[in-house]
Design an enzyme around this catalytic site. Structure first.
Site, mmCIF file in Angstrom:
data_model
loop_
_atom_site.group_PDB
_atom_site.id
_atom_site.type_symbol
_atom_site.label_atom_id
_atom_site.label_comp_id
_atom_site.label_asym_id
_atom_site.label_seq_id
_atom_site.Cartn_x
_atom_site.Cartn_y
_atom_site.Cartn_z
ATOM 1 N N LYS A 138 0.867 -1.181 0.000
ATOM 2 C CA LYS A 138 0.000 0.000 0.000
ATOM 3 C C LYS A 138 0.894 1.217 0.000
ATOM 4 O O LYS A 138 2.038 1.162 0.456
ATOM 5 C CB LYS A 138 -0.894 0.018 1.247
ATOM 6 C CG LYS A 138 -2.164 0.816 1.061
ATOM 7 C CD LYS A 138 -3.203 0.012 0.299
ATOM 8 C CE LYS A 138 -4.496 0.753 0.121
ATOM 9 N NZ LYS A 138 -5.586 -0.159 -0.280
HETATM 10 P P1 NAD Z 1 -13.036 7.596 -2.469
HETATM 11 O O1 NAD Z 1 -12.058 8.649 -2.185
HETATM 12 O O2 NAD Z 1 -13.490 7.394 -3.872
HETATM 13 O O3 NAD Z 1 -14.342 7.791 -1.560
HETATM 14 C C1 NAD Z 1 -14.304 7.882 -0.163
HETATM 15 C C2 NAD Z 1 -15.682 8.348 0.280
HETATM 16 O O4 NAD Z 1 -15.759 8.339 1.706
HETATM 17 C C3 NAD Z 1 -16.001 9.770 -0.152
HETATM 18 O O5 NAD Z 1 -17.368 9.841 -0.538
HETATM 19 C C4 NAD Z 1 -15.780 10.574 1.133
HETATM 20 O O6 NAD Z 1 -16.506 11.792 1.171
HETATM 21 C C5 NAD Z 1 -16.296 9.583 2.145
HETATM 22 N N1 NAD Z 1 -15.877 9.856 3.510
HETATM 23 C C6 NAD Z 1 -14.660 10.217 3.983
HETATM 24 N N2 NAD Z 1 -14.711 10.412 5.303
HETATM 25 C C7 NAD Z 1 -15.989 10.154 5.678
HETATM 26 C C8 NAD Z 1 -16.670 10.193 6.920
HETATM 27 N N3 NAD Z 1 -16.047 10.513 8.042
HETATM 28 N N4 NAD Z 1 -17.984 9.867 6.931
HETATM 29 C C9 NAD Z 1 -18.636 9.521 5.795
HETATM 30 N N5 NAD Z 1 -18.040 9.487 4.597
HETATM 31 C C10 NAD Z 1 -16.741 9.796 4.547
HETATM 32 O O7 NAD Z 1 -12.411 6.237 -1.897
HETATM 33 P P2 NAD Z 1 -12.785 4.748 -2.271
HETATM 34 O O8 NAD Z 1 -11.841 4.287 -3.311
HETATM 35 O O9 NAD Z 1 -14.248 4.650 -2.497
HETATM 36 O O10 NAD Z 1 -12.364 3.997 -0.932
HETATM 37 C C11 NAD Z 1 -13.246 3.885 0.192
HETATM 38 C C12 NAD Z 1 -12.778 2.738 1.073
HETATM 39 O O11 NAD Z 1 -12.768 1.526 0.303
HETATM 40 C C13 NAD Z 1 -11.356 2.862 1.632
HETATM 41 O O12 NAD Z 1 -11.306 2.232 2.888
HETATM 42 C C14 NAD Z 1 -10.528 2.069 0.645
HETATM 43 O O13 NAD Z 1 -9.314 1.616 1.191
HETATM 44 C C15 NAD Z 1 -11.482 0.944 0.353
HETATM 45 N N6 NAD Z 1 -11.213 0.235 -0.900
HETATM 46 C C16 NAD Z 1 -11.167 0.869 -2.090
HETATM 47 C C17 NAD Z 1 -10.951 0.135 -3.252
HETATM 48 C C18 NAD Z 1 -10.968 0.760 -4.613
HETATM 49 O O14 NAD Z 1 -10.889 0.013 -5.595
HETATM 50 N N7 NAD Z 1 -11.097 2.067 -4.759
HETATM 51 C C19 NAD Z 1 -10.700 -1.240 -3.184
HETATM 52 C C20 NAD Z 1 -10.761 -1.864 -1.941
HETATM 53 C C21 NAD Z 1 -11.010 -1.122 -0.814
#
Ligand code: NAD
Length: 419
Positions: A109
């Site tokens: 990561k």
């Molecule tokens: P992103 O940046 O696209 O979206 C994150 C979202 O969370 C945004 O809408 C943001 O406003 C919201 N957010 C942040 N803080 C918040 C809070 N305190 N309360 C409510 N909402 C809040 O990120 P993402 O890629 O969607 O990733 C989200 C999670 O999923 C992370 O934990 C990431 O590690 C995990 N993840 C992502 C992927 C991927 O392919 N993008 C894969 C596996 C896991």
């Protein structure tokens, strides 16, 4: 037998889950030592020029946790909360996630401690290129393959791929995944994590006798994972009744019009001002009435305080590390089923793997092929976990760690420890 005590850290949460499964596997102390230490942690400075001409310095990280099963693999996060501890935990989870779905990857990561909301596109590009340049020697299709995570997009992956390719003087699309289609991305990658969440949720709902058209869903986070999960839950007939992002939460027991929310975010970058439901706090959303709850934002969302008040029957973790060990125990005691992050959000890395394969073949699959193979991969392994939960009377999280650890250990025993 324990290996490390890090009660408050994110990595500490991971270690606690690891230890519970390692105990059941009766894993020897030497193997525990190896598996609870990251292979490599890299910290570096990222000096960059603001559009105003001023210079600033941010901190960049890349943790390559394990190479046992193949090249290290894992996303890059841009967020003010990025620390070495968090990146290490996320790299640790990538190791188990790739093993749970049986991909030929280790775990990694990366991140930059910054607030992208304060950065222009040009500033973001300069930071990304410097971040990539600092890692040229240690990343590559057979070394370590980054991908998007919080606040990093296909455009960021394109800059990373271009910078790496310029340094090595040849085009290397397979150095990152999550790229735009035009430069070697895979069909279905953008939606893959959200799609994986819904594949796991619908399969477990069927097991629990929950019909989609009678099921209500609440999703925390409306970014890449949360937004596509909401779209796909609605497509499959579930009623999405609550959504949120960093600006606030919206709840309507009659159902939120997901299409309107998506349009709102496309126009305004976030949900602020969305009129499609009652505005409530993010904390209230987590304990609101619903059948299925999907955390899709950040870590440590469920804790000992709010876990007793969660009303959902099923939680599918879209985010990494949203549940503390205390909350996990409370959910188990209360009979709430949790599909853990290393299974629930593995759809993203699965299609990243497909992207890497396609880049190396130079032959690109149809979207239907990608989605079919994704579903097959996730369900095959989810069903294996379900079998373990029944055999050992354990929850899905412990089952997932047991399966992942045993797969990594098998490989390590064949390869041995190079001395
Ligand atoms: P992103 O940046 O696209 O979206 C994150 C979202 O969370 C945004 O809408 C943001 O406003 C919201 N957010 C942040 N803080 C918040 C809070 N305190 N309360 C409510 N909402 C809040 O990120 P993402 O890629 O969607 O990733 C989200 C999670 O999923 C992370 O934990 C990431 O590690 C995990 N993840 C992502 C992927 C991927 O392919 N993008 C894969 C596996 C896991």
């Amino acid at each position: 037998m324990t290996t490390a005590v890090r009660d408050v850290s994110v990595f500490g949460d991971g270690i606690a889950y690891f230890n519970a499964a390692a105990d059941l596997l009766q894993l020897d102390n030497g193997m525990r030592q190896i598996l609870t230490h990251p292979s490599r942690q890299i910290i570096f400075s990222i000096p960059f020029q603001r559009d105003s001409g001023e210079f600033e310095v941010y901190t960049g990280y890349r943790v390559q946790y394990s190479f046992a099963r193949g090249a290290a693999k894992g996303g890059i996060r841009y967020h003010p909360g990025v620390t070495l501890d968090e990146v290490t935990a996320l790299a640790f989870w990538m190791t188990w996630k790739c093993a749970v779905v049986n991909l030929p990857f280790g775990g990694a990561k990366g991140g930059v401690t910054c607030d992208p909301a304060t950065l222009s596109q040009n500033e973001l590009e300069r930071i990304t290129r410097r971040y990539a340049a600092e890692l040229v020697e240690v990343v590559g299709p057979d070394k370590d393959v980054p991908a998007p995570d919080v606040n990093t997009t296909p455009q960021v992956m394109a800059w990373f791929m271009d910078t790496y390719s310029m340094h090595v003087r040849q085009n290397v699309p397979g150095v990152v995944t999550g790229k735009p289609l035009e430069i070697g991305g895979s069909r279905g990658r953008t939606e893959a994590t959200g799609r994986g969440v819904t594949i796991c949720a619908l399969d477990q709902m069927a097991e629990m006798g929950m019909k989609p058209e009678e099921t209500t869903v609440v999703i925390q986070g409306f970014g890449n994972v949360g937004m596509y999960a909401a779209i796909l839950f609605a497509e499959r007939g579930c009623k999405v009744i609550g959504i949120s992002d960093v600006t606030g939460a919206y709840y309507d027991p009659a159902g939120i019009h997901v299409g309107d929310a998506v349009e709102h975010v496309k126009k305004n970058r976030n949900l602020d001002g969305f009129g499609g439901g009652d505005k409530i706090s993010n904390a209230e959303l987590l304990t609101s009435q619903c059948d299925v709850l999907v955390p899709a934002a950040l870590e440590k969302v469920f804790n000992a305080e709010n876990a007793p008040h969660v009303k959902a029957r099923l939680i599918v973790e879209g985010a990494n590390g949203p549940t503390t060990p205390d909350a996990s125990r409370i959910f188990s005691e209360r009979g709430i089923t949790v599909i853990p992050d290393i299974m629930g959000n593995a759809g993203g890395v699965t299609v990243s793997y497909f992207e890497w394969v396609q880049d190396r073949m130079g032959y690109f699959w149809k979207e239907s092929e990608v989605n079919e193979r994704l579903e097959e991969t996730l369900l095959e392994n989810l069903h294996e976990l379900r079998k373990l939960t029944k055999e050992h009377n354990i929850n899905f999280r412990t089952a997932a760690y047991m399966l992942a650890i045993s797969r990594v250990v098998k490989v390590l025993r064949y390869r041995g420890v190079y001395a």
